[in-house]
Design a protein around this motif. Structure first.
Motif, PDB file in Angstrom:
ATOM      1  N   ASN A 188       0.726  -1.299  -0.027  1.00 46.93           N
ATOM      2  CA  ASN A 188      -0.143  -0.003   0.002  1.00 46.93           C
ATOM      3  C   ASN A 188       0.824   1.396   0.181  1.00 46.93           C
ATOM      4  OD1 ASN A 188      -2.385  -1.469   0.134  1.00 46.93           O
ATOM      5  ND2 ASN A 188      -2.543  -1.402   2.224  1.00 46.93           N
ATOM      6  N   LYS A 189       2.138   1.080  -0.055  1.00 47.95           N
ATOM      7  CA  LYS A 189       3.012   2.260  -0.094  1.00 47.95           C
ATOM      8  C   LYS A 189       3.149   2.401  -1.695  1.00 47.95           C
ATOM      9  CE  LYS A 189       5.706   1.690   4.077  1.00 47.95           C
ATOM     10  NZ  LYS A 189       5.166   3.035   4.640  1.00 47.95           N
ATOM     11  N   SER A 190       3.507   3.776  -2.107  1.00 48.34           N
ATOM     12  CA  SER A 190       4.112   4.145  -3.466  1.00 48.34           C
ATOM     13  C   SER A 190       5.382   3.119  -3.755  1.00 48.34           C
ATOM     14  CB  SER A 190       4.208   5.649  -3.621  1.00 48.34           C
ATOM     15  OG  SER A 190       5.244   6.064  -2.696  1.00 48.34           O
ATOM     16  N   VAL A 191       5.493   3.137  -5.131  1.00 45.63           N
ATOM     17  CA  VAL A 191       6.561   2.308  -5.501  1.00 45.63           C
ATOM     18  C   VAL A 191       8.004   3.155  -4.953  1.00 45.63           C
ATOM     19  CG1 VAL A 191       6.646   3.333  -7.774  1.00 45.63           C
ATOM     20  CG2 VAL A 191       7.620   0.974  -7.470  1.00 45.63           C
ATOM     21  N   TYR A 222      -7.414   1.301  -6.819  1.00 47.56           N
ATOM     22  CA  TYR A 222      -6.142   1.631  -6.149  1.00 47.56           C
ATOM     23  C   TYR A 222      -5.561   2.823  -6.857  1.00 47.56           C
ATOM     24  CZ  TYR A 222      -6.790  -2.863  -4.036  1.00 47.56           C
ATOM     25  OH  TYR A 222      -7.251  -3.858  -3.453  1.00 47.56           O
ATOM     26  N   ARG A 223      -4.694   3.431  -6.023  1.00 46.91           N
ATOM     27  CA  ARG A 223      -3.802   4.553  -6.742  1.00 46.91           C
ATOM     28  C   ARG A 223      -2.816   4.307  -7.805  1.00 46.91           C
ATOM     29  NH1 ARG A 223      -3.050   5.155  -1.162  1.00 46.91           N
ATOM     30  NH2 ARG A 223      -0.791   4.894  -1.679  1.00 46.91           N
ATOM     31  N   LEU A 255       8.443  -6.741  -6.280  1.00 50.00           N
ATOM     32  CA  LEU A 255       6.935  -5.829  -5.913  1.00 50.00           C
ATOM     33  C   LEU A 255       5.901  -5.694  -7.251  1.00 50.00           C
ATOM     34  CD1 LEU A 255       9.217  -2.566  -4.830  1.00 50.00           C
ATOM     35  CD2 LEU A 255       8.166  -4.548  -3.388  1.00 50.00           C
ATOM     36  N   VAL A 256       4.948  -5.891  -6.945  1.00 51.84           N
ATOM     37  CA  VAL A 256       3.698  -6.043  -7.732  1.00 51.84           C
ATOM     38  C   VAL A 256       3.037  -4.633  -7.529  1.00 51.84           C
ATOM     39  CG1 VAL A 256       1.586  -6.907  -8.465  1.00 51.84           C
ATOM     40  CG2 VAL A 256       3.152  -8.448  -7.776  1.00 51.84           C
ATOM     41  N   VAL A 257       2.901  -3.915  -8.735  1.00 55.10           N
ATOM     42  CA  VAL A 257       2.624  -2.255  -8.501  1.00 55.10           C
ATOM     43  C   VAL A 257       1.314  -2.152  -9.382  1.00 55.10           C
ATOM     44  CG1 VAL A 257       3.374   0.041  -8.657  1.00 55.10           C
ATOM     45  CG2 VAL A 257       4.829  -1.678  -7.984  1.00 55.10           C
ATOM     46  N   ASN A 258       0.465  -1.289  -8.854  1.00 51.13           N
ATOM     47  CA  ASN A 258      -0.638  -0.784  -9.766  1.00 51.13           C
ATOM     48  C   ASN A 258      -0.027   0.211 -10.882  1.00 51.13           C
ATOM     49  OD1 ASN A 258      -3.440  -0.829 -10.665  1.00 51.13           O
ATOM     50  ND2 ASN A 258      -3.608   1.012  -9.553  1.00 51.13           N
ATOM     51  N   PRO A 259      -0.193  -0.204 -12.098  1.00 48.22           N
ATOM     52  CA  PRO A 259       0.225   0.923 -13.189  1.00 48.22           C
ATOM     53  C   PRO A 259      -0.847   2.234 -13.077  1.00 48.22           C
ATOM     54  CG  PRO A 259      -1.154  -0.926 -14.296  1.00 48.22           C
ATOM     55  CD  PRO A 259      -1.085  -1.363 -12.730  1.00 48.22           C
TER      56      PRO A 259
END
Length: 357
Positions: free
Chosen positions: A49-52, A77-78, A101-105
């Motif tokens: 839940n933190k930013s990349v 998500y953001r 890390l799996v990040v929301n684009p």
């Protein structure tokens, strides 16, 4: 032989070999321990839940490497928010281990525009929907390919098949509405072949046969004849044949006349116009209303209707008009005169009866 085996020199060499082997094994394990940093493990920090950018900084401080994997876009998500981490938070890993890390684009994953140009609109809409694109406005444009896709527009600009755009984007489609009718053909005589092609394309026609006088393909040759002629009307997409030469049309007057005799229909206006009149059918005689019609006797059948016998004292029928010019004849076999009632009147008779006395 056994005595030689227990010789002190042999035993000394055997002990030396064993010492060397043990030393090499110890050194190998010490090197592996140093290289793999055995016993130097660190816990995986929780960066979900933190930013990349924040997650990368925390991992750098912990001495861990990282790999960023762009997951499918989730609007809940953001953008660039860390959704998952492998290994899971709290796991102990060696110093320098890479953490995934799996990040929301930031947006949907891009998709390629399918090749639906010149395809039927119904099938094209289905293909666009399969790749995750939405169809916005449908713009109809005159084209000989009715109900076919002519162009695709994204944000007002034409896009080609294969272009990558975000998934679930909205694109506009230009569909052919059928050819335009009765378009005037432009005059391209005197233009070069290149200029004629442009003028024909602007008028929504196509270039057909281009015959060069010298057999070359020079686009700078001058058009001296065209078919159909300028000013004629045709439907959109019809082909216009061209004849080109390096000479001007004035120098090719004889050739133009020859082509006119082939491609231009001549109408002879010296002949008198043809009048058509109706010819009466000879099997149907003309009936003059002023000429009386003499009734003819109809042959009677086996069961004739009762005859109406008119006596001398009987009055004429109410429907028969009275006339003073009745023709009287004398019966040669008797003395009584016989009045002929079959003499027609000058007026157009109505339905008549045959009276026999």
């Amino acid at each position: 032989m056994l005595k030689s085996l227990f010789n002190w020199k042999v035993l000394l060499n055997l002990v030396f070999a064993i010492v060397v082997f043990v030393g090499l094994v110890w050194l190998t394990f010490r090197w592996l321990e140093y290289h793999t940093r055995h016993g130097q493990e660190v816990p995986v920090p929780n960066v979900i839940n933190k930013s990349v950018h924040e997650a990368v900084k925390v991992l750098d401080d912990a001495g861990l490497e990282y790999e960023v994997d762009s997951f499918k876009y989730d609007p809940k998500y953001r953008p660039f928010q860390v959704l998952q981490i492998y290994p899971s938070p709290g796991s102990r890993v060696k110093d320098g281990r890479a953490i995934r890390l799996v990040v929301n684009p930031r947006n949907w994953a891009p998709v390629a525009i399918p090749d639906v140009i010149n395809k039927y609109s119904g099938l094209a809409f289905q293909r666009l929907d399969q790749v995750g694109l939405k169809v916005g406005d449908t713009i109809f444009e005159p084209s000989i390919q009715k109900e076919a896709i002519i162009r695709l527009l994204y944000k007002g600009n034409t896009i080609k098949p294969g272009t990558l755009i975000p998934r679930f984007s909205t694109i506009d489609v230009v569909v052919g509405s059928g050819p335009m009718r009765n378009i005037s053909i432009p005059n391209v005589v005197g233009l070069t072949v290149k200029e004629a092609r442009q003028a024909i394309a602007r008028s929504l026609f196509e270039v057909g046969l281009v015959e060069h006088e010298d057999g070359s393909k020079d686009e700078s040759d001058i058009i001296y004849y065209q078919d159909p002629a300028a000013g004629d009307v045709r439907d959109q997409g019809m082909q216009i044949d061209l004849w080109a030469s390096k000479r001007t049309p004035a120098e090719l007057r004889a050739k133009v006349e020859e082509l006119n005799s082939i491609y231009r229909m001549k109408i002879d206006t010296s002949l008198p116009p043809i009048h058509y009149e109706e010819v009466p059918n000879p099997s149907e005689p003309k009936i003059n209303e002023l000429t009386p019609v003499t009734p003819t006797a109809v042959p009677k059948k086996d069961n004739p209707k009762p005859e109406v016998v008119k006596s001398e004292t009987s009055k004429p029928a109410a429907t028969a008009p009275k006339t003073d010019n009745k023709a009287k004849t004398t019966n040669t076999t008797g003395n009584k005169p016989v009045t002929n009632t079959t003499q027609p009147s000058t007026q157009k008779p109505k339905a008549k009866k045959v009276v026999v006395e």
